[in-house]
Design a protein around this motif. Structure first.
Motif, PDB file in Angstrom:
ATOM      1  N   SER A  38       0.576  -1.236   0.170  1.00  0.00           N
ATOM      2  CA  SER A  38       0.108   0.172  -0.228  1.00  0.00           C
ATOM      3  C   SER A  38       0.825   1.469  -0.018  1.00  0.00           C
ATOM      4  O   SER A  38       0.349   2.304  -0.036  1.00  0.00           O
ATOM      5  CB  SER A  38      -0.888   0.035   1.158  1.00  0.00           C
ATOM      6  N   THR A  39       2.368   1.064  -0.010  1.00  0.00           N
ATOM      7  CA  THR A  39       3.087   2.314   0.141  1.00  0.00           C
ATOM      8  C   THR A  39       4.248   1.979  -0.785  1.00  0.00           C
ATOM      9  O   THR A  39       4.759   0.746  -0.926  1.00  0.00           O
ATOM     10  CB  THR A  39       3.540   2.623   1.543  1.00  0.00           C
ATOM     11  N   MET A  40       4.667   3.051  -1.111  1.00  0.00           N
ATOM     12  CA  MET A  40       5.986   3.154  -1.911  1.00  0.00           C
ATOM     13  C   MET A  40       7.038   2.678  -1.055  1.00  0.00           C
ATOM     14  O   MET A  40       7.970   1.839  -1.502  1.00  0.00           O
ATOM     15  CB  MET A  40       6.198   4.487  -2.552  1.00  0.00           C
ATOM     16  N   SER A  41       7.095   3.109   0.346  1.00  0.00           N
ATOM     17  CA  SER A  41       8.447   2.774   1.091  1.00  0.00           C
ATOM     18  C   SER A  41       8.436   1.227   1.483  1.00  0.00           C
ATOM     19  O   SER A  41       9.411   0.703   1.298  1.00  0.00           O
ATOM     20  CB  SER A  41       8.205   3.457   2.482  1.00  0.00           C
ATOM     21  N   ALA A  42       7.082   0.713   1.248  1.00  0.00           N
ATOM     22  CA  ALA A  42       7.326  -0.723   1.814  1.00  0.00           C
ATOM     23  C   ALA A  42       7.865  -1.475   0.438  1.00  0.00           C
ATOM     24  O   ALA A  42       8.505  -2.478   0.640  1.00  0.00           O
ATOM     25  CB  ALA A  42       5.945  -1.404   2.266  1.00  0.00           C
TER      26      ALA A  42
END
Length: 280
Positions: A137-141
């Motif tokens: 759900s996130t770019m960081s993950a």
């Protein structure tokens, strides 16, 4: 001309980014799984900005990070002004968010390429693009997963892709496109991998593809990025495929008999991407 006037002149000039430089998740690679690779620091030929987020730690899973993701690299901004590329298509700004890529990871990538493609090289000259979504759900993950260098399906290097396109349309360069990444079994030695932040959330891959196609900011950036890569590397629209299409691609080859088991970017949805590319 005075120094102040010169600086004002340069700051108003605007320079276009010339891209040189992302399975569903993240291309897990092995017998019946998807693949991905590694990256070095940005080279002088990189078309992206030089600012990059701090190195982060990632969870061991090839699918998602169990550790707390780092703050989004909001300080890493594209410093050039988007201009028009050939055909009047606006260039998309690209933010450098490169993952670590050591000499060790380069050697692991070359060994992987030797086992699976018969050539011991970590270099890539791309001739196609493979579309993915991150299943996060996130770019960081997603970036955290790529930053790892841990075995995937028993082999090093860790998985990765070349770009991540966030849902707000921001494009992050994760690995230069001249470096082989493990993101699609059988095609890693030929393909640029582009990841789009999207989770299936218990739904089908087709559903997830459709969410991206309906998200204006994200899909517009994807199309512009692909268009730029096509112009840079001479990639025809017919060579823009989805991860789910990889096993049936005429260029597919894996010397160990591995195949992809990912379903991200179905053929019907890639047809729509190609239609929109042709309309640019």
């Amino acid at each position: 001309m005075s120094r102040a006037r010169l600086l004002r002149s340069l700051s108003g000039a605007g320079v276009a980014l010339a891209l040189v430089g992302g399975s569903a998740v993240l291309g897990a690679c092995g017998p019946r799984q998807a693949a991905a690779g590694g990256m070095p620091a940005a080279s002088s030929s990189s078309p992206v900005t030089s600012a990059a987020p701090a190195t982060t730690t990632a969870a061991a899973s090839p699918r998602r990070s169990s550790s707390k993701p780092p703050a989004r690299p909001t300080s890493a901004r594209a410093t050039t002004t988007p201009t028009r590329s050939g055909g009047g298509v606006a260039r998309v700004p690209v933010v450098a968010a490169y993952i670590p890529f050591s000499a060790k990871r380069k050697a692991e990538t070359a060994s992987y390429a030797k086992r699976h493609y018969g050539v011991a090289s970590w270099h890539l000259r791309p001739s196609m693009v493979v579309l993915h979504f991150t299943e996060t759900s996130t770019m960081s993950a997603a970036r955290n997963t790529f930053a790892q260098d841990v075995p995937n399906t028993g082999e090093l290097p860790g998985t990765c892709a070349h770009f991540i396109v966030d849902q707000d349309g921001r494009v992050y360069a994760i690995v230069p496109v001249t470096i082989l990444c493990r993101h699609t079994i059988g095609l890693n030695d030929k393909a640029i991998g582009i990841e789009m932040v999207q989770s299936t959330s218990g739904n089908s891959a087709h559903w997830a593809d459709q969410q991206i196609l309906a998200r204006h900011a994200q899909i517009t950036s994807v199309l512009r990025l692909v268009h730029q890569l096509q112009a840079q590397w001479g990639i025809p629209t017919s060579r823009v495929i989805g991860h789910a299409m990889a096993n049936d691609d005429p260029a597919f080859r894996d010397l160990r008999g591995w195949h992809n088991d990912h379903s991200d970017w179905q053929a019907v949805d890639v047809t729509e991407v190609r239609r929109r590319l042709a309309a640019l």
